[in-house]
Design a protein around this motif. Structure first.
Motif, short mmCIF file in Angstrom:
data_model
loop_
_atom_site.label_atom_id
_atom_site.label_comp_id
_atom_site.label_asym_id
_atom_site.label_seq_id
_atom_site.Cartn_x
_atom_site.Cartn_y
_atom_site.Cartn_z
N LYS A 14 1.00 -1.25 0.09
CA LYS A 14 0.17 -0.09 0.06
C LYS A 14 0.97 1.19 0.16
O LYS A 14 0.58 2.33 -0.75
CB LYS A 14 -0.89 -0.15 1.07
N PHE A 15 2.04 1.27 1.03
CA PHE A 15 2.88 2.33 0.89
C PHE A 15 4.09 2.06 1.10
O PHE A 15 4.71 0.75 1.32
CB PHE A 15 2.32 3.41 1.95
N PRO A 31 1.94 4.36 -4.23
CA PRO A 31 1.91 4.32 -5.53
C PRO A 31 0.42 4.18 -5.99
O PRO A 31 0.37 4.81 -7.31
CB PRO A 31 2.45 2.98 -5.92
N GLU A 32 -0.54 3.79 -5.48
CA GLU A 32 -2.07 3.73 -6.13
C GLU A 32 -2.66 4.93 -5.47
O GLU A 32 -4.07 4.67 -5.66
CB GLU A 32 -2.54 2.31 -5.82
N GLY A 33 -2.12 5.59 -4.70
CA GLY A 33 -3.04 6.85 -4.13
C GLY A 33 -3.53 6.49 -2.51
O GLY A 33 -3.49 5.32 -2.43
N GLY A 53 -7.28 10.53 -3.28
CA GLY A 53 -6.44 10.30 -4.57
C GLY A 53 -6.36 8.83 -4.78
O GLY A 53 -5.66 8.42 -5.76
N ALA A 54 -7.04 7.86 -3.99
CA ALA A 54 -6.90 6.33 -3.92
C ALA A 54 -7.32 6.15 -5.55
O ALA A 54 -8.42 6.47 -5.85
CB ALA A 54 -7.85 5.62 -3.11
N ASP A 55 -6.53 5.04 -6.10
CA ASP A 55 -6.82 4.67 -7.57
C ASP A 55 -6.76 5.47 -8.58
O ASP A 55 -6.98 5.20 -9.62
CB ASP A 55 -8.28 3.89 -7.41
N THR A 56 -6.55 7.06 -8.17
CA THR A 56 -6.45 7.88 -9.35
C THR A 56 -5.20 8.70 -9.24
O THR A 56 -4.73 9.15 -10.45
CB THR A 56 -7.46 8.64 -9.31
N CYS A 57 -4.54 8.58 -8.28
CA CYS A 57 -3.13 9.61 -8.42
C CYS A 57 -2.08 8.77 -7.59
O CYS A 57 -2.22 7.81 -6.74
CB CYS A 57 -3.69 10.76 -7.43
N LEU A 58 -0.95 9.34 -7.60
CA LEU A 58 0.11 9.38 -6.76
C LEU A 58 0.07 9.87 -5.54
O LEU A 58 0.01 11.37 -5.51
CB LEU A 58 1.39 9.32 -7.55
#
Length: 235
Positions: free
Chosen positions: A156-157, A176-178, A182-187
């Motif tokens: 996760k981090f 890496p996956e937000g 920002g989950a699933d859409t951003c860094l």
């Protein structure tokens, strides 16, 4: 009605404990209506000897202009100020008017937040505390090779290695996956204190920093590095 009063965490100057004590709606019994009142308050007076007296040479109060990232001197008290058991606070009842604070062009109130600072000089003991001193420029770069493979590890981090700035130990924390909104859409990237750093009770640590990701498209065309394989994060 009881006056609204805030206070900062304690800090030490000259062997004594202090707090910054603002009254957001003014100190009514000192004609502070329509203003923010700010005082320097001595703390832990029960530990002082009977009949104690503390002399302070200079007290300066500042407010942060958040638009221009500059602290403005609002009030400057030169000359000896005496703190005693019947006078544990000293400051200005009319430090800043609400009209001046609410004028957006001044930059004092941004996103419903403002920042005050003060300098305290006790020259008889040769000590000074500045709550707004500008730190030296410090940079830390975290290089991540094969970033796509790094993401495939599915943790996760991740934490960077530890680095030190202004005497404090820090790390970068990368999702890496937000994370959060920002989950699933951003860094997502955060600056965090290292776990070995333990702040005393009632103490806060404020940091001014920038988190950046280097644009690798500007590298020389003959360089075979590609952005999908190479990530640079720095603070």
């Amino acid at each position: 009605m009881e006056e609204e009063k805030c206070h900062s965490g304690q800090f030490e100057v000259g062997g004594y404990q202090w707090r910054l004590a603002p009254y957001p709606n003014g100190r009514k019994n000192s004609n502070g209506d329509g203003h923010i009142s700010v005082y320097l308050a001595i703390a832990d007076t029960n530990d002082l000897q009977p009949g104690w007296e503390v002399k302070v040479n200079t007290i300066r109060f500042f407010v942060l202009d958040q638009i221009r990232s500059e602290y403005q001197i609002i009030q400057d008290a030169n000359g000896r100020v005496r703190f005693r058991n019947w006078k544990t606070e000293w400051g200005f009842a009319q430090l800043l008017s609400h009209d001046t604070l609410n004028d957006s062009s001044n930059g004092y109130l941004v996103d419903d937040s403002c920042a005050f600072g003060e300098e305290v000089f006790i020259t008889c003991k040769g000590e000074c505390l500045s709550m707004i001193s500008q730190p030296q420029s410090n940079y830390f770069t975290w290089k991540i090779d094969n970033f796509n493979n790094f993401k495939c590890l599915k943790q996760k981090f991740y934490f960077s290695e530890q680095f030190t700035v202004e005497g404090r130990k820090w790390k970068l924390k990368l999702f890496p996956e937000g994370d959060g909104t920002g989950a699933d859409t951003c860094l997502s990237l955060y600056l965090v204190l290292d776990g070995s750093e333990i702040l005393p009770p009632d103490r806060k640590l404020y940091a001014k920093y920038k988190l950046r990701i280097r644009n690798l498209l500007g590298v020389n065309a003959n360089n075979k590095m590609h952005s999908e394989n190479y990530l640079l994060l720095f603070v």
